[in-house]
Design a protein around this motif. Structure first.
Motif, PDB file in Angstrom:
ATOM      1  N   ALA A  79       0.849  -1.200   0.000  1.00  0.00           N
ATOM      2  CA  ALA A  79       0.000   0.000   0.000  1.00  0.00           C
ATOM      3  C   ALA A  79       0.879   1.242   0.000  1.00  0.00           C
ATOM      4  O   ALA A  79       1.898   1.296   0.681  1.00  0.00           O
ATOM      5  N   GLY A  80       0.507   2.230  -0.789  1.00  0.00           N
ATOM      6  CA  GLY A  80       1.237   3.490  -0.812  1.00  0.00           C
ATOM      7  C   GLY A  80       2.352   3.544  -1.842  1.00  0.00           C
ATOM      8  O   GLY A  80       2.900   4.612  -2.101  1.00  0.00           O
ATOM      9  N   VAL A  81       2.717   2.416  -2.428  1.00  0.00           N
ATOM     10  CA  VAL A  81       3.759   2.435  -3.456  1.00  0.00           C
ATOM     11  C   VAL A  81       3.084   2.719  -4.791  1.00  0.00           C
ATOM     12  O   VAL A  81       2.303   1.919  -5.291  1.00  0.00           O
ATOM     13  N   THR A  82       3.377   3.897  -5.332  1.00  0.00           N
ATOM     14  CA  THR A  82       2.722   4.304  -6.566  1.00  0.00           C
ATOM     15  C   THR A  82       3.617   4.092  -7.784  1.00  0.00           C
ATOM     16  O   THR A  82       3.122   3.992  -8.892  1.00  0.00           O
ATOM     17  N   ARG A  83       4.932   4.023  -7.581  1.00  0.00           N
ATOM     18  CA  ARG A  83       5.847   3.817  -8.714  1.00  0.00           C
ATOM     19  C   ARG A  83       5.904   2.329  -9.027  1.00  0.00           C
ATOM     20  O   ARG A  83       6.471   1.550  -8.273  1.00  0.00           O
ATOM     21  N   ARG A  84       5.314   1.974 -10.148  1.00  0.00           N
ATOM     22  CA  ARG A  84       5.287   0.561 -10.514  1.00  0.00           C
ATOM     23  C   ARG A  84       5.799   0.351 -11.930  1.00  0.00           C
ATOM     24  O   ARG A  84       5.463  -0.612 -12.580  1.00  0.00           O
ATOM     25  N   THR A  85       6.602   1.304 -12.407  1.00  0.00           N
ATOM     26  CA  THR A  85       7.242   1.181 -13.710  1.00  0.00           C
ATOM     27  C   THR A  85       8.728   1.020 -13.458  1.00  0.00           C
ATOM     28  O   THR A  85       9.318   1.769 -12.685  1.00  0.00           O
ATOM     29  N   PHE A  86       9.317   0.027 -14.102  1.00  0.00           N
ATOM     30  CA  PHE A  86      10.717  -0.301 -13.876  1.00  0.00           C
ATOM     31  C   PHE A  86      11.448  -0.436 -15.202  1.00  0.00           C
ATOM     32  O   PHE A  86      10.849  -0.820 -16.208  1.00  0.00           O
ATOM     33  N   THR A  87      12.733  -0.122 -15.192  1.00  0.00           N
ATOM     34  CA  THR A  87      13.608  -0.403 -16.330  1.00  0.00           C
ATOM     35  C   THR A  87      14.742  -1.246 -15.780  1.00  0.00           C
ATOM     36  O   THR A  87      15.416  -0.823 -14.833  1.00  0.00           O
ATOM     37  N   VAL A  88      14.911  -2.434 -16.352  1.00  0.00           N
ATOM     38  CA  VAL A  88      15.947  -3.347 -15.860  1.00  0.00           C
ATOM     39  C   VAL A  88      16.830  -3.787 -17.018  1.00  0.00           C
ATOM     40  O   VAL A  88      16.400  -3.851 -18.164  1.00  0.00           O
ATOM     41  N   GLU A  89      18.065  -4.094 -16.670  1.00  0.00           N
ATOM     42  CA  GLU A  89      19.016  -4.593 -17.662  1.00  0.00           C
ATOM     43  C   GLU A  89      18.987  -6.122 -17.616  1.00  0.00           C
ATOM     44  O   GLU A  89      19.116  -6.713 -16.564  1.00  0.00           O
ATOM     45  N   ILE A  90      18.789  -6.729 -18.784  1.00  0.00           N
ATOM     46  CA  ILE A  90      18.833  -8.179 -18.911  1.00  0.00           C
ATOM     47  C   ILE A  90      20.121  -8.499 -19.669  1.00  0.00           C
ATOM     48  O   ILE A  90      20.302  -8.041 -20.800  1.00  0.00           O
ATOM     49  N   GLU A  91      21.000  -9.248 -19.011  1.00  0.00           N
ATOM     50  CA  GLU A  91      22.253  -9.632 -19.638  1.00  0.00           C
ATOM     51  C   GLU A  91      22.190 -11.095 -20.026  1.00  0.00           C
ATOM     52  O   GLU A  91      21.546 -11.899 -19.357  1.00  0.00           O
ATOM     53  N   GLY A  92      22.860 -11.446 -21.097  1.00  0.00           N
ATOM     54  CA  GLY A  92      22.900 -12.813 -21.539  1.00  0.00           C
ATOM     55  C   GLY A  92      23.764 -13.664 -20.642  1.00  0.00           C
ATOM     56  O   GLY A  92      24.608 -13.157 -19.917  1.00  0.00           O
ATOM     57  N   SER A  93      23.506 -14.969 -20.665  1.00  0.00           N
ATOM     58  CA  SER A  93      24.311 -15.870 -19.847  1.00  0.00           C
ATOM     59  C   SER A  93      25.123 -16.788 -20.747  1.00  0.00           C
ATOM     60  O   SER A  93      24.868 -16.889 -21.921  1.00  0.00           O
TER      61      SER A  93
END
Length: 93
Positions: A79-93
């Motif tokens: 509750a109260g968390v309004t930021r729900r947009t994320f940018t993440v780095e996906i690296e290859g394995s």
């Protein structure tokens, strides 16, 4: 209260990242990474997904999107968390 809200948002962002890390990474044919942008709703479901910065490989970018799709659903935000947009780095394995 603002500091508590920020702490909850930071904690939630960390929880989302740990959740993503449990999903198998795409195999990379060469070194590189893709930045994926996504949004989740108040119940933790994926509602938007896109490539923010391409790796230069359409196949790798598509696989990176699948990492986020496989992580869905995410833990619901507190509750109260309004930021729900994320940018993440996906690296290859």
């Amino acid at each position: 209260a603002a500091q508590a809200d920020n702490a909850a948002a930071d904690n939630y962002a960390g929880e989302v990242m740990r959740h993503i890390l449990r999903v198998r990474r795409p195999r990379a044919t060469r070194a590189g990474s893709t930045f994926v942008r996504f949004e989740i709703d108040s119940e933790g479901r994926l509602v938007d997904l896109s490539i923010a910065t391409s790796s230069g490989s359409r196949r790798f970018d598509r696989d990176a999107l699948r990492v986020i799709e496989r992580a869905d659903p995410f833990p619901p935000p507190p509750a109260g968390v309004t930021r729900r947009t994320f940018t993440v780095e996906i690296e290859g394995s």
